[in-house]
Motif scaffolding. Sequence first.
Motif, PDB file in Angstrom:
ATOM      1  N   ASP A  26       0.839  -1.193   0.000  1.00  0.00           N
ATOM      2  CA  ASP A  26       0.000   0.000   0.000  1.00  0.00           C
ATOM      3  C   ASP A  26       0.874   1.244   0.000  1.00  0.00           C
ATOM      4  O   ASP A  26       1.982   1.230   0.537  1.00  0.00           O
ATOM      5  CB  ASP A  26      -0.911   0.044   1.233  1.00  0.00           C
ATOM      6  CG  ASP A  26      -2.030  -0.978   1.159  1.00  0.00           C
ATOM      7  OD1 ASP A  26      -2.342  -1.450   0.048  1.00  0.00           O
ATOM      8  OD2 ASP A  26      -2.591  -1.319   2.217  1.00  0.00           O
ATOM      9  N   TYR A  64       0.870   5.321   1.126  1.00  0.00           N
ATOM     10  CA  TYR A  64       0.188   6.264   2.006  1.00  0.00           C
ATOM     11  C   TYR A  64       0.732   7.673   1.806  1.00  0.00           C
ATOM     12  O   TYR A  64       1.935   7.870   1.651  1.00  0.00           O
ATOM     13  CB  TYR A  64       0.395   5.866   3.472  1.00  0.00           C
ATOM     14  CG  TYR A  64      -0.153   4.513   3.823  1.00  0.00           C
ATOM     15  CD1 TYR A  64      -1.405   4.371   4.407  1.00  0.00           C
ATOM     16  CD2 TYR A  64       0.582   3.354   3.552  1.00  0.00           C
ATOM     17  CE1 TYR A  64      -1.917   3.126   4.727  1.00  0.00           C
ATOM     18  CE2 TYR A  64       0.080   2.101   3.858  1.00  0.00           C
ATOM     19  CZ  TYR A  64      -1.169   1.987   4.449  1.00  0.00           C
ATOM     20  OH  TYR A  64      -1.671   0.748   4.742  1.00  0.00           O
ATOM     21  N   LEU A  81      -0.652  -4.400   7.527  1.00  0.00           N
ATOM     22  CA  LEU A  81      -1.336  -3.456   6.647  1.00  0.00           C
ATOM     23  C   LEU A  81      -2.729  -3.129   7.171  1.00  0.00           C
ATOM     24  O   LEU A  81      -3.192  -1.989   7.063  1.00  0.00           O
ATOM     25  CB  LEU A  81      -1.420  -4.022   5.225  1.00  0.00           C
ATOM     26  CG  LEU A  81      -0.091  -4.174   4.486  1.00  0.00           C
ATOM     27  CD1 LEU A  81      -0.328  -4.659   3.075  1.00  0.00           C
ATOM     28  CD2 LEU A  81       0.681  -2.862   4.478  1.00  0.00           C
ATOM     29  N   GLU A  82      -3.391  -4.101   7.747  1.00  0.00           N
ATOM     30  CA  GLU A  82      -4.713  -3.841   8.316  1.00  0.00           C
ATOM     31  C   GLU A  82      -4.618  -2.860   9.481  1.00  0.00           C
ATOM     32  O   GLU A  82      -5.460  -1.971   9.638  1.00  0.00           O
ATOM     33  CB  GLU A  82      -5.357  -5.145   8.790  1.00  0.00           C
ATOM     34  CG  GLU A  82      -6.761  -4.962   9.354  1.00  0.00           C
ATOM     35  CD  GLU A  82      -7.400  -6.272   9.778  1.00  0.00           C
ATOM     36  OE1 GLU A  82      -8.368  -6.225  10.565  1.00  0.00           O
ATOM     37  OE2 GLU A  82      -6.935  -7.337   9.325  1.00  0.00           O
ATOM     38  N   GLU A  96      -4.241   0.498   8.025  1.00  0.00           N
ATOM     39  CA  GLU A  96      -5.445   0.956   7.342  1.00  0.00           C
ATOM     40  C   GLU A  96      -6.563   1.340   8.306  1.00  0.00           C
ATOM     41  O   GLU A  96      -7.425   2.147   7.968  1.00  0.00           O
ATOM     42  CB  GLU A  96      -5.915  -0.118   6.353  1.00  0.00           C
ATOM     43  CG  GLU A  96      -4.982  -0.240   5.147  1.00  0.00           C
ATOM     44  CD  GLU A  96      -5.136  -1.571   4.419  1.00  0.00           C
ATOM     45  OE1 GLU A  96      -6.152  -2.265   4.673  1.00  0.00           O
ATOM     46  OE2 GLU A  96      -4.249  -1.915   3.619  1.00  0.00           O
ATOM     47  N   ASN A  97      -6.564   0.750   9.509  1.00  0.00           N
ATOM     48  CA  ASN A  97      -7.613   1.128  10.458  1.00  0.00           C
ATOM     49  C   ASN A  97      -7.134   2.164  11.476  1.00  0.00           C
ATOM     50  O   ASN A  97      -7.875   2.540  12.388  1.00  0.00           O
ATOM     51  CB  ASN A  97      -8.195  -0.107  11.166  1.00  0.00           C
ATOM     52  CG  ASN A  97      -7.186  -0.824  12.062  1.00  0.00           C
ATOM     53  OD1 ASN A  97      -6.252  -0.225  12.589  1.00  0.00           O
ATOM     54  ND2 ASN A  97      -7.379  -2.129  12.235  1.00  0.00           N
ATOM     55  N   ILE A 112      -5.097   7.679   6.689  1.00  0.00           N
ATOM     56  CA  ILE A 112      -5.760   6.382   6.583  1.00  0.00           C
ATOM     57  C   ILE A 112      -6.437   6.374   5.229  1.00  0.00           C
ATOM     58  O   ILE A 112      -7.329   7.185   4.971  1.00  0.00           O
ATOM     59  CB  ILE A 112      -6.797   6.187   7.707  1.00  0.00           C
ATOM     60  CG1 ILE A 112      -6.115   6.239   9.071  1.00  0.00           C
ATOM     61  CG2 ILE A 112      -7.535   4.863   7.525  1.00  0.00           C
ATOM     62  CD1 ILE A 112      -7.068   6.186  10.235  1.00  0.00           C
ATOM     63  N   PRO A 113      -6.019   5.503   4.321  1.00  0.00           N
ATOM     64  CA  PRO A 113      -6.534   5.565   2.951  1.00  0.00           C
ATOM     65  C   PRO A 113      -7.987   5.120   2.847  1.00  0.00           C
ATOM     66  O   PRO A 113      -8.459   4.275   3.599  1.00  0.00           O
ATOM     67  CB  PRO A 113      -5.610   4.602   2.189  1.00  0.00           C
ATOM     68  CG  PRO A 113      -5.197   3.607   3.225  1.00  0.00           C
ATOM     69  CD  PRO A 113      -5.068   4.397   4.509  1.00  0.00           C
ATOM     70  N   PRO A 117     -10.914   3.067   0.959  1.00  0.00           N
ATOM     71  CA  PRO A 117     -10.806   1.753   0.295  1.00  0.00           C
ATOM     72  C   PRO A 117     -10.426   1.848  -1.169  1.00  0.00           C
ATOM     73  O   PRO A 117      -9.627   1.060  -1.666  1.00  0.00           O
ATOM     74  CB  PRO A 117     -12.215   1.170   0.474  1.00  0.00           C
ATOM     75  CG  PRO A 117     -12.704   1.793   1.740  1.00  0.00           C
ATOM     76  CD  PRO A 117     -12.150   3.199   1.728  1.00  0.00           C
ATOM     77  N   LEU A 140      -6.658   2.223  -2.058  1.00  0.00           N
ATOM     78  CA  LEU A 140      -5.734   1.127  -1.814  1.00  0.00           C
ATOM     79  C   LEU A 140      -5.312   0.441  -3.114  1.00  0.00           C
ATOM     80  O   LEU A 140      -4.376  -0.348  -3.127  1.00  0.00           O
ATOM     81  CB  LEU A 140      -6.386   0.093  -0.872  1.00  0.00           C
ATOM     82  CG  LEU A 140      -6.665   0.615   0.540  1.00  0.00           C
ATOM     83  CD1 LEU A 140      -7.341  -0.473   1.360  1.00  0.00           C
ATOM     84  CD2 LEU A 140      -5.390   1.065   1.215  1.00  0.00           C
TER      85      LEU A 140
END
Length: 211
Positions: free
Chosen positions: A20, A22, A155-156, A159-160, A186-187, A189, A192
């Motif tokens: 990912d 950012y 990565l999760e 992302e959160n 925080i991207p 969805p 991504l």
Amino acid sequence: MKYLVVSILLAAGAMVAQADIYSFYSITANDPSGTSQTVGESQFFMDVTATSSGYATFCFTNTGSASSVITEIYFDAPVADPSLGFELVDIINNFGVTFGEIDHRQKTPWNLPEGSPGFIADRGIAAEAPSSQNGINPHEHLCVEVSYDTSYDLLELLENGSFQVGIHAQGLGTGGAYSESFINNIPEPSSLMLSATTMAFVGFLRRKFLI
């Protein structure tokens, strides 16, 4: 041959799914004109590639041409049970960039400079003196290899918003007079999905500078 090509494409797809990119947002406003904040938000990017073996690579790139230099990078890992076990493994200093790990016992406060109350650094690296030369200047980049507990999806966590990365930059704005601090976005969805242009640019940098 057909099956070989398909296998290669599937493998490449799996690699992309684990990577990912950012952007960053400014948490300071030292430059009243807003120019410094805009430069950082438009030029600073972080490319994260994680593997199932418990290793990940964070690559930080200063993509633009406006005056700016990334001088410090901080990692805020979440408090978790069991521990995330986040550790710095290697700093890959590319041409024109020289960073070393920050000893938190010798730095007060141990945090992103001018950081937000919700950001508490666990690990950090900084450009060696003179930071204006050894930091990440325009068109330069730096990669950091890290390790973590494979029971977590790194990565999760990014992302959160559970895992945050902050950077401090200097030499911004008119006459390079300002410094600002930034935290990764925080991207959404949809963001991504890595664009072909961005991937090609990051690939070019890695081919040109990684050793």
